[in-house]
Design an enzyme around this catalytic site. Sequence first.
Site, PDB file in Angstrom:
ATOM      1  N   GLU A  68       0.867  -1.398  -0.057  1.00 51.11           N
ATOM      2  CA  GLU A  68      -0.016  -0.176   0.124  1.00 51.11           C
ATOM      3  C   GLU A  68       0.869   1.230   0.098  1.00 51.11           C
ATOM      4  O   GLU A  68       1.962   1.430   0.446  1.00 51.11           O
ATOM      5  CB  GLU A  68      -0.828   0.088   1.336  1.00 51.11           C
ATOM      6  CG  GLU A  68      -1.564   1.289   1.448  1.00 51.11           C
ATOM      7  CD  GLU A  68      -2.963   1.304   2.316  1.00 51.11           C
ATOM      8  OE1 GLU A  68      -2.941   0.275   3.299  1.00 51.11           O
ATOM      9  OE2 GLU A  68      -3.933   2.245   2.477  1.00 51.11           O
TER      10      GLU A  68
ATOM     11  N   ASN B 273      -6.853   1.616   2.590  1.00 47.52           N
ATOM     12  CA  ASN B 273      -7.393   2.850   2.640  1.00 47.52           C
ATOM     13  C   ASN B 273      -6.862   3.980   1.787  1.00 47.52           C
ATOM     14  O   ASN B 273      -7.492   4.761   1.415  1.00 47.52           O
ATOM     15  CB  ASN B 273      -7.484   3.435   4.061  1.00 47.52           C
ATOM     16  CG  ASN B 273      -7.819   2.442   5.036  1.00 47.52           C
ATOM     17  OD1 ASN B 273      -8.664   1.592   4.883  1.00 47.52           O
ATOM     18  ND2 ASN B 273      -7.520   2.694   6.438  1.00 47.52           N
TER      19      ASN B 273
ATOM     20  N   ASN C 128     -12.138  -0.872  -1.271  1.00 49.14           N
ATOM     21  CA  ASN C 128     -11.595  -1.222  -0.163  1.00 49.14           C
ATOM     22  C   ASN C 128     -12.293  -0.850   1.042  1.00 49.14           C
ATOM     23  O   ASN C 128     -12.704   0.249   1.309  1.00 49.14           O
ATOM     24  CB  ASN C 128     -10.188  -0.559  -0.071  1.00 49.14           C
ATOM     25  CG  ASN C 128      -9.524  -1.211   1.209  1.00 49.14           C
ATOM     26  OD1 ASN C 128      -9.135  -2.282   1.427  1.00 49.14           O
ATOM     27  ND2 ASN C 128      -9.229  -0.288   2.366  1.00 49.14           N
ATOM     28  N   GLU C 129     -12.535  -1.636   2.036  1.00 53.33           N
ATOM     29  CA  GLU C 129     -13.290  -1.614   3.223  1.00 53.33           C
ATOM     30  C   GLU C 129     -14.272  -0.478   3.294  1.00 53.33           C
ATOM     31  O   GLU C 129     -14.446   0.307   4.102  1.00 53.33           O
ATOM     32  CB  GLU C 129     -12.302  -1.096   4.424  1.00 53.33           C
ATOM     33  CG  GLU C 129     -11.242  -2.339   4.497  1.00 53.33           C
ATOM     34  CD  GLU C 129     -10.368  -2.167   5.833  1.00 53.33           C
ATOM     35  OE1 GLU C 129     -10.255  -1.189   6.376  1.00 53.33           O
ATOM     36  OE2 GLU C 129     -10.004  -3.211   6.158  1.00 53.33           O
TER      37      GLU C 129
ATOM     38  N   TYR D  55      -7.034  -8.515  11.746  1.00 58.61           N
ATOM     39  CA  TYR D  55      -5.747  -8.345  12.171  1.00 58.61           C
ATOM     40  C   TYR D  55      -5.837  -8.898  13.744  1.00 58.61           C
ATOM     41  O   TYR D  55      -6.983  -8.566  14.594  1.00 58.61           O
ATOM     42  CB  TYR D  55      -5.442  -7.005  12.333  1.00 58.61           C
ATOM     43  CG  TYR D  55      -5.053  -6.402  10.843  1.00 58.61           C
ATOM     44  CD1 TYR D  55      -3.947  -6.630  10.163  1.00 58.61           C
ATOM     45  CD2 TYR D  55      -5.957  -5.567  10.236  1.00 58.61           C
ATOM     46  CE1 TYR D  55      -3.582  -6.168   9.053  1.00 58.61           C
ATOM     47  CE2 TYR D  55      -5.815  -5.124   8.747  1.00 58.61           C
ATOM     48  CZ  TYR D  55      -4.505  -5.375   8.361  1.00 58.61           C
ATOM     49  OH  TYR D  55      -4.559  -5.064   7.123  1.00 58.61           O
TER      50      TYR D  55
ATOM     51  N   GLU E 133      -6.375  -9.114   3.559  1.00 55.76           N
ATOM     52  CA  GLU E 133      -5.476  -8.371   4.633  1.00 55.76           C
ATOM     53  C   GLU E 133      -5.676  -9.342   5.724  1.00 55.76           C
ATOM     54  O   GLU E 133      -6.670  -9.342   6.254  1.00 55.76           O
ATOM     55  CB  GLU E 133      -6.183  -7.049   4.947  1.00 55.76           C
ATOM     56  CG  GLU E 133      -5.793  -5.981   4.017  1.00 55.76           C
ATOM     57  CD  GLU E 133      -6.255  -4.543   4.354  1.00 55.76           C
ATOM     58  OE1 GLU E 133      -6.047  -4.268   5.621  1.00 55.76           O
ATOM     59  OE2 GLU E 133      -6.412  -3.725   3.362  1.00 55.76           O
TER      60      GLU E 133
ATOM     61  N   GLN F 124       1.344  -5.931   5.910  1.00 49.72           N
ATOM     62  CA  GLN F 124       1.841  -5.713   4.538  1.00 49.72           C
ATOM     63  C   GLN F 124       3.171  -6.506   3.897  1.00 49.72           C
ATOM     64  O   GLN F 124       3.543  -7.067   4.903  1.00 49.72           O
ATOM     65  CB  GLN F 124       1.718  -4.229   4.188  1.00 49.72           C
ATOM     66  CG  GLN F 124       0.374  -3.496   4.648  1.00 49.72           C
ATOM     67  CD  GLN F 124       0.265  -1.943   4.150  1.00 49.72           C
ATOM     68  OE1 GLN F 124       1.356  -1.349   3.634  1.00 49.72           O
ATOM     69  NE2 GLN F 124      -0.850  -1.556   4.503  1.00 49.72           N
TER      70      GLN F 124
HETATM   71  O1  AHR Z   1      -3.187  -2.581   6.231  1.00 49.80           O
HETATM   72  C1  AHR Z   1      -3.450  -1.387   6.833  1.00 49.80           C
HETATM   73  C2  AHR Z   1      -4.826  -0.837   6.679  1.00 49.80           C
HETATM   74  O2  AHR Z   1      -5.533  -1.634   7.430  1.00 49.80           O
HETATM   75  C3  AHR Z   1      -5.388  -0.979   5.282  1.00 49.80           C
HETATM   76  O3  AHR Z   1      -5.185   0.386   4.778  1.00 49.80           O
HETATM   77  C4  AHR Z   1      -7.007  -0.938   5.347  1.00 49.80           C
HETATM   78  O4  AHR Z   1      -7.683  -1.611   4.256  1.00 49.80           O
HETATM   79  C5  AHR Z   1      -6.972  -1.691   6.607  1.00 49.80           C
HETATM   80  O5  AHR Z   1      -7.841  -1.162   7.542  1.00 49.80           O
END
Ligand code: AHR
Length: 497
Positions: A26, A71, A171-172, A243, A291, A348
Amino acid sequence: LNASLVLNPHYVIAPVRRRLFGSFVEHMGRCVYTGIYEPGHPTADEDGFRGDVLGLTRELGVELVRYPGGNFVSGYRWEDGVGPVAERPVRRELAWHSLETNEVGIDEFVRWAHKAGVEVMYAVNLGTRGVAEALDVHEYMNHEGGTHLSELRRANGSKAPHGVQMWCLGNEMDGPWQLGHKTAHEYGRLAAETARALRQAEPGLELVACGSSNSAMPTFGEWESTVLELTYEQVDHISLHAYYEVLDGDVDSFLASAVDMDHFIDSVVATADAVGARLKSDKRITLSFDEWNVWYMKRFHATPRTEWEVAPRVIEDQYDVNDAVVVGNLLMSLLRHSDRVAVACQAQLVNVIAPIRSEPGGPAWRQTIFHPFALTSRLARGQVLRVETSSPTYWTKRFGDVPVVDAVATHDAETGGTVVFMVNRHQSEPVELRADLAAFGEVMVAEAWTVHDEDGAATNTEADPDRVVPRPHKTGITDGDLHVVLPPRSWTAVRLT
Ligand code: AHR
């Protein structure tokens, strides 16, 4: 503690999907600038790409990379990043509050991806933009020639089309933090129309609709259901993001994070299949877990940014041994769901919550989490096997009783190679494990590796980059049984031939 496994080459779940070994670049923090790209770095090549980072990317065994966000993509104008570099505009980057110089754009990234030997998965901006701009970027990237934007690409030096197959539709978009955030209905309609338009341009594209940003979102489930009802016949995949971190010092639950990932995947599969049943469709939607990682998010939110800087240091998490064990276990969860998870991207690749760290003008090194990823990518071949596991359990605050041992295996019928991946989630007890291999006939251990350290908080740093590495592990085979002791908080892989 004692545990046992039964393995059989006939207990097949699905082929190992190589796209499970995806990553994510990203335009965020130092992932691109001083991560993959740093002209003037001693290892930089003629395009300004860091040779040390390229080498580590290959060693990591990455197969596919999602780009350019995240994002970031929801405010991105792809045109800013093409053409003569000196003429590219500097823009405010609102998602991460920084300055984007646009020195790296589509053509540079695709060139980097070729050098790294990875497939590109491109995300379009459905935050501040829509159908027209998605068609434009597709024309620029994939149209052979003879049109305005394809000729622009050719004039910019990329004669051949980029041939990108996988496209993320935003995205999201469920997240209130997202530029151009939408309701499920608003997003579902836009995603369906964007998908229809992209397919008119190129019918064979693989398209990913945005699922929820995480399974704790208040609209989780309902969002997937509405979006898929509106896009079911237009898309191939629905996305998942997750995450994990130690919350309130609860390491026991953290070590069992894969229990949550298993449950998350099963819930999205059930939701997608329920929509398919309601629509009387034979089609099955697959999952793009685009992700996932360990991310100490609580620390990040404590320090909001105020300055406008180019490539600031953001969320450069330093990973320890426990994080590596969790990452290894999350990969096991992805593998065992490879009947439905078609793509997965660790988020990432460099510096930003990443397996690879690099310093401007300095070295690049492997974080602890690099190792289970690299070994799994190298070893997992052929078919994924379900493993019958008998394990003691331990109690966790978040998930109740969970198995101490988790395992998955792969078997390559062509080479006869079998690999068993195992994790011991217990913080203090080793596990004596016996695996019944009778169904494989005569086998030998070809290699065995463990990621473990007496100190679960041990990390790899610039000063001590190889403090935590996989170590060869002692195993034995007697009467068709593999014997292995799994140390506390450890991840182990054993390859048999
Ligand atoms: O990977 C970091 C961020 O986490 C990304 O930009 C977003 O898609 C997610 O919230």
